[in-house]
Design a protein around this motif. Structure first.
Motif, short mmCIF file in Angstrom:
data_model
loop_
_atom_site.label_atom_id
_atom_site.label_comp_id
_atom_site.label_asym_id
_atom_site.label_seq_id
_atom_site.Cartn_x
_atom_site.Cartn_y
_atom_site.Cartn_z
N LEU A 419 0.83 -1.21 0.00
CA LEU A 419 0.00 0.00 0.00
C LEU A 419 0.86 1.26 0.00
N VAL A 420 1.94 1.23 0.79
CA VAL A 420 2.85 2.38 0.80
C VAL A 420 3.52 2.53 -0.56
N GLN A 421 4.00 1.42 -1.10
CA GLN A 421 4.69 1.48 -2.39
C GLN A 421 3.76 1.97 -3.49
N GLU A 433 -2.28 8.73 3.33
CA GLU A 433 -2.15 7.49 2.56
C GLU A 433 -0.93 6.68 2.99
N LEU A 434 0.09 7.35 3.47
CA LEU A 434 1.31 6.67 3.90
C LEU A 434 1.28 6.36 5.39
N GLU A 435 0.73 7.27 6.17
CA GLU A 435 0.76 7.10 7.62
C GLU A 435 -0.08 5.91 8.07
N ALA A 436 -1.25 5.70 7.45
CA ALA A 436 -2.13 4.61 7.89
C ALA A 436 -1.49 3.23 7.73
N PRO A 437 -0.93 2.89 6.57
CA PRO A 437 -0.27 1.57 6.49
C PRO A 437 0.98 1.48 7.37
N LEU A 438 1.68 2.60 7.58
CA LEU A 438 2.82 2.57 8.51
C LEU A 438 2.34 2.27 9.93
N PHE A 439 1.24 2.89 10.32
CA PHE A 439 0.67 2.61 11.63
C PHE A 439 0.30 1.13 11.74
N SER A 440 -0.24 0.57 10.66
CA SER A 440 -0.63 -0.84 10.70
C SER A 440 0.60 -1.74 10.88
N MET A 441 1.73 -1.37 10.25
CA MET A 441 2.96 -2.14 10.45
C MET A 441 3.37 -2.15 11.92
N ARG A 442 3.23 -1.00 12.55
CA ARG A 442 3.55 -0.89 13.97
C ARG A 442 2.59 -1.74 14.80
N SER A 443 1.29 -1.70 14.47
CA SER A 443 0.29 -2.44 15.24
C SER A 443 0.51 -3.94 15.17
N MET A 444 0.99 -4.41 14.04
CA MET A 444 1.13 -5.86 13.84
C MET A 444 2.46 -6.39 14.36
N GLY A 445 3.28 -5.51 14.94
CA GLY A 445 4.62 -5.91 15.35
C GLY A 445 4.66 -7.09 16.29
N GLY A 446 3.69 -7.18 17.21
CA GLY A 446 3.69 -8.27 18.17
C GLY A 446 3.51 -9.65 17.54
N GLU A 447 2.98 -9.70 16.31
CA GLU A 447 2.75 -10.98 15.64
C GLU A 447 3.91 -11.39 14.74
N VAL A 448 4.90 -10.51 14.60
CA VAL A 448 5.97 -10.74 13.64
C VAL A 448 7.12 -11.48 14.30
#
Length: 933
Positions: A419-421, A433-448
């Protein structure tokens, strides 16, 4: 008091409660009314108020509420032969509340009387055929149906009331289920039934479903079942129908036992999907439909997995709700996604049987990221709206984790990355448009997986290419902070990432700087072994940028560097810590050495430097086997701090920060290094407390006692003990001076820290402290502190008194402590009893019992009896009823005459606390039941 006078007095108190402009008058009236409710006279007085046509609404409502409360709490006040007349009185009072001609406010009175009658029925086994009799009395006339339904609803709800002791009532309720279903069926099919009655039918049915007395399978076989769905188009019935349907669905959670019912329910629910489109412009309707489909989804999540084809439309309906633009509705779906993801587990993308669900979860991730977008007019939002949206974003982050749980974190991260790309490729993307998917990357960090090598390297490579917008930089820095464990395993880019974070400090926006400070802290905490070579770079960074950062950000930077130092070998850690702290200490020393008075900004710089030193020490705490070459530093630093205290101790912000550094220093250095400091430190603490009355100096004295107390038992211990106890005695004496001009309640922090210090002394220096001639004064101060209305302070005081109580049982201390407890016994008893019924938290009850048991044996029984009588007599009747106070007094007397080890006192304390708790609950219910203006 005569009946007429009592009625008049109640009405006057109610008038004052509602209309007196003075708060004191309202409080007095409220206390009197609550105490009146406990009395036997209240039965007849409230009957008069309730049945008199001249009674105002406030009087009738108070009477109804009081009768209900007395049936709930005080029924033993009446002989059993008075219960049938009481029942008949309530039944008679109910009749005028029926129909459209009922007086104003009748609904509130009706609810209270229905509850009262239900509570009475559950305590009157001699009242036979309760439900049948009520149906016969109120169920035939349409005007009185509301009374019957109100009673039936109250009856099943009150079965679970923990304040009722019911015997063999479950069978009575269960046997009444069929007559109840019968009457509800009759009404729902009655020609000309009004929406109000229909809604009442649904509400009553819901209560019997929730009570577990009516099975979903039984409802599904009656006209009530289709009536619930048929009611959904009605604006007047929609909410009641939704509530009842949700409970009906919930009651089918035992799937194997309700297969037939579920087969009837699911098609009707799936058919509601079209309503989501039809009512898309009506959020209230969508919310109701969303509740129904989500309740079904949560209840049938396992069926969904095993019957994907037939139940996929249900999941699609919930997905449509999740995509709805009203962000008050979207969260209703979150519990379903969590439950389904947990039940489904990690799925392989090639699994064709679950492919439809995987597609829904994949689309759900896109939907959630869409909801994450800040609005284009973000700056037009109020501060509250922005805070609420940020909170909501974090909740949505949990649903993104559910997507990861099913699809795999790598798959979900790749989608966010794509989405960012894609936004970058389109050119000139908005920051949203860029901040929202970046926030999602941060939110999913615990699952990575921190060892991931598929997508995270690409994400880290992408970050430097993002536009240099503050909101994007903020989000990107927080992405780095979330993946510091991954960075620890992939350290090749640490230099760039450290630089990227550092650049965030140069941005004007405080939010970006705060994110950079947080990221720096996490980076240093998780990657400390890789960052040791970067300490010179970090030192230069602090030297050049430190003064430009806000103090909170600088504190986080200091803590971050502290993590690196804490992971170093002692011979490297000590000089590294000195390298970072020395410039800060020099700044403090310059202020301390100034010969002319300095203004507030200059002093604030010194205070900030002290806070930064404290931040380093808060993380490093101590260095094991601190090199002896560092020992002289303790005296050198103390001399600087002592000089600063000599000049500026009266400035609280200076004393507070100096005190924090002193406390950390006491922990950091071993006792041998602190020996040259000890005497001047204690002398300064005493003089500063006399000068300022600040709690900080008491606090430090207690920490010194904790640090050096054990050493008083070694060689030279008597001299050390004398030094420590003289300090305590000086501060105890000075606190007496302070309390001559102020009450303990005015200085709660000073009182609490004095008691903490007292505990340190009686724990680590018991012989020296308990033989002090000022022990009685220290106990007096502890009792004064116990009067402060603060749970934390109460607990500390109770801990101190409990320690003394246990010491009383030791032969070495009996001759010292017994007179103390005898001297203050009356005050101790009064404070403990008052605290038990008012302020003390449950965690302090064991200490209360310990202290009370020790106190009552330190004086003659007759004297102790007088203390207890006086203390109990001072408790208002609405706080603890007279009978409960008398029971407690009898329990104490029984304890005094019982052999040692009797559990009577413990039982009495527990009974008194429970009685006070019941009275508080009763008062709270009274305040909620009586309408306020």
């Amino acid at each position: 008091m005569g009946l007429a006078m009592a009625t008049l007095t109640v009405l006057q108190a109610l008038q004052s409660l509602y209309h007196d402009p003075e708060p004191a008058g309202k409080r007095k009236a409220n206390d009197w009314l609550q105490e009146f409710q406990h009395s036997i006279e209240a039965w007849q007085t409230c009957h008069t108020l309730l049945t008199s046509p001249a009674s105002p609404l406030e009087g009738r409502l108070f009477a109804a509420q009081t009768i209900r409360a007395k049936i709930l709490y005080d029924l033993p006040q009446l002989p059993r032969d008075q219960l049938p007349p009481l029942r008949d009185s309530i039944l008679t009072s109910l009749a005028p509340l029926a129909g459209t001609s009922a007086p104003t406010g009748s609904r509130a009175i009706l609810i209270q009387l229905c509850l009262a009658l239900a509570d009475l029925a559950l305590q009157m086994p001699e009242w036979s055929d309760i439900v049948g009799g009520m149906i016969e009395r109120f169920g035939k006339d349409p005007a009185t149906v509301n009374i019957l339904l109100g009673f039936l609803k109250a009856l099943v709800e009150e079965v679970g009331n923990p304040r009722l002791v019911v015997s063999d009532m479950d069978s009575m309720i269960s046997s009444s289920a069929e007559p109840v279903i019968g009457v509800l069926n009759m009404y729902i099919q009655a020609p000309g039934i009004t929406p109000a009655i229909q809604a009442a039918v649904f509400d009553t049915l819901r209560s019997w479903l929730q009570g577990g007395e009516v099975m979903a399978s039984r409802v599904a076989s009656t006209p009530l079942f289709p009536a619930l769905f048929d009611a959904l188009p009605s604006d007047q019935l929609f909410d009641s129908a939704v509530d009842c349907l949700c409970d009906l669905i919930h009651e089918t959670q035992e799937v194997q036992e309700n297969v037939d019912v579920i087969q009837n329910i699911v098609p009707r629910i799936v058919a509601l999907q079209s309503q989501l489109e039809e009512h898309k412009d009506d959020p209230d309707r969508i919310r109701g439909y969303c509740r129904i489909v989500c309740e079904a989804g949560e209840t049938y999540k396992n069926l969904i997995i095993s019957h994907i084809d037939s139940l996929l439309p249900l999941v699609q309906a919930i997905a449509a709700c999740a995509a709805y633009p009203d962000l008050d509705i979207v969260p209703i779906t979150f519990s379903f996604w969590y439950g389904l993801a947990t039940a489904l587990g990690r799925q392989h993308p090639d699994n064709q049987s679950t492919r439809p669900l995987l597609d829904i979860f994949s689309n759900l991730q896109s939907v959630i990221i869409g909801h994450l977008h800040f609005p284009a007019d973000n700056e037009q939002q109020t501060a509250q709206e922005r805070d609420e949206f940020r909170t909501f974003r974090h909740r949505m982050g949990d649903t993104l984790k559910d997507c990861c749980h099913v699809l795999g974190a790598t798959t979900c991260l790749r989608k966010s990355y794509d989405l960012v790309q894609a936004a970058m490729a389109r050119g000139s993307p908005t920051w949203q448009e860029l901040e929202a998917p970046l926030f999602s990357m941060r939110s999913m960090g615990g699952e990575v997986n921190p060892d991931d090598d598929e997508i995270l390297p690409h994400i880290m490579d992408m970050l430097p290419n993002l536009p240099d917008h503050p909101r994007i930089r903020y989000a990107a820095i927080l992405v780095i902070s979330r993946y510091t464990q991954w960075i620890d395993r992939h350290p090749s880019n640490i230099a760039f990432q450290l630089q990227y974070i550092s650049l965030g400090f140069h941005m004007a926006e405080e939010e970006v700087s705060a994110a950079a400070a947080q990221a720096m802290k996490f980076m240093c905490q998780d990657c400390s072994r890789h960052l040791i070579p970067f300490l010179p770079q970090l030192h230069d960074f602090v030297a050049t940028v430190g003064d430009k950062l806000d103090q909170p950000d600088m504190i986080e930077v200091c803590e971050a560097i502290g993590y690196i130092i804490d992971g170093m070998p002692p011979d490297q850690a000590a000089p590294a810590l000195q390298q970072f702290c020395q410039p800060l200490l020099e700044r403090v020393q310059a202020v301390a050495a100034a010969t002319t008075p300095l203004d507030k900004p200059e002093l604030q710089k010194a205070a900030d430097a002290l806070e930064q030193i404290n931040a380093f020490l808060r993380v490093v705490r101590t260095i094991n086997r601190l090199p002896e070459s560092c020992y002289p530093t303790a005296l050198a630093v103390y001399q600087v701090l002592d000089s600063l205290l000599q000049k500026y101790s009266k400035l609280y912000f200076m004393s507070d920060r100096i005190g924090s550094v002193l406390r950390r220093g006491l922990l950091f250095f071993p006792p041998q290094a602190l020996e040259p400091v000890l005497a001047p430190l204690l002398e300064r603490m005493v003089s500063c407390f006399e000068l300022t009355e600040y709690a900080t100096f008491l606090w430090i004295a207690g920490k010194v006692a904790s640090k050096f107390g054990d050493l008083t038992r070694g060689p030279g211990g008597e001299v050390l003990a004398g030094l420590l106890v003289r300090t305590f005695e000086s501060m105890t004496t000075q606190l007496s001076v302070v309390l001559n001009g102020k009450t303990a309640v005015e200085i709660p922090d000073v009182m609490e820290d004095f008691v903490h210090t007292f505990i340190a002394y009686i724990t680590f220096l018991p012989h020296a402290t308990l033989s002090s001639p000022l022990l009685h004064l220290a106990v007096s101060h502890t009792l004064a502190a116990l009067s402060c209305p603060a749970p934390e302070t109460n607990l500390v005081c109770l801990d101190a008194l409990a320690i003394l109580s246990k010491r009383l049982g030791e032969q070495a201390f009996q001759s010292t402590l017994q007179p103390i407890f005898a001297q203050y016994g009356k005050a101790i008893v009064a404070l403990l009893i008052q605290g038990m019924v008012a302020d003390f938290v449950e965690d302090g009850l064991d200490q209360v019992q310990t202290v009370l048991a020790a106190t009552v044996v330190c004086a003659p029984a007759q004297e102790v009896d007088g203390w207890v009588v006086e203390a109990v007599g001072g408790i208002a009747g609405h706080i603890v009823p007279l009978a409960e106070k008398q029971r407690f007094l009898e329990g104490v007397r029984a304890h005094l005459s019982a052999p040692s080890g009797s559990p009577q006192l413990k039982r009495s304390v527990n009974d008194l606390v429970r009685a006070a708790k019941r009275a508080r609950e009763r008062g709270r219910e009274a305040r909620q039941s009586i309408p306020t203006r």
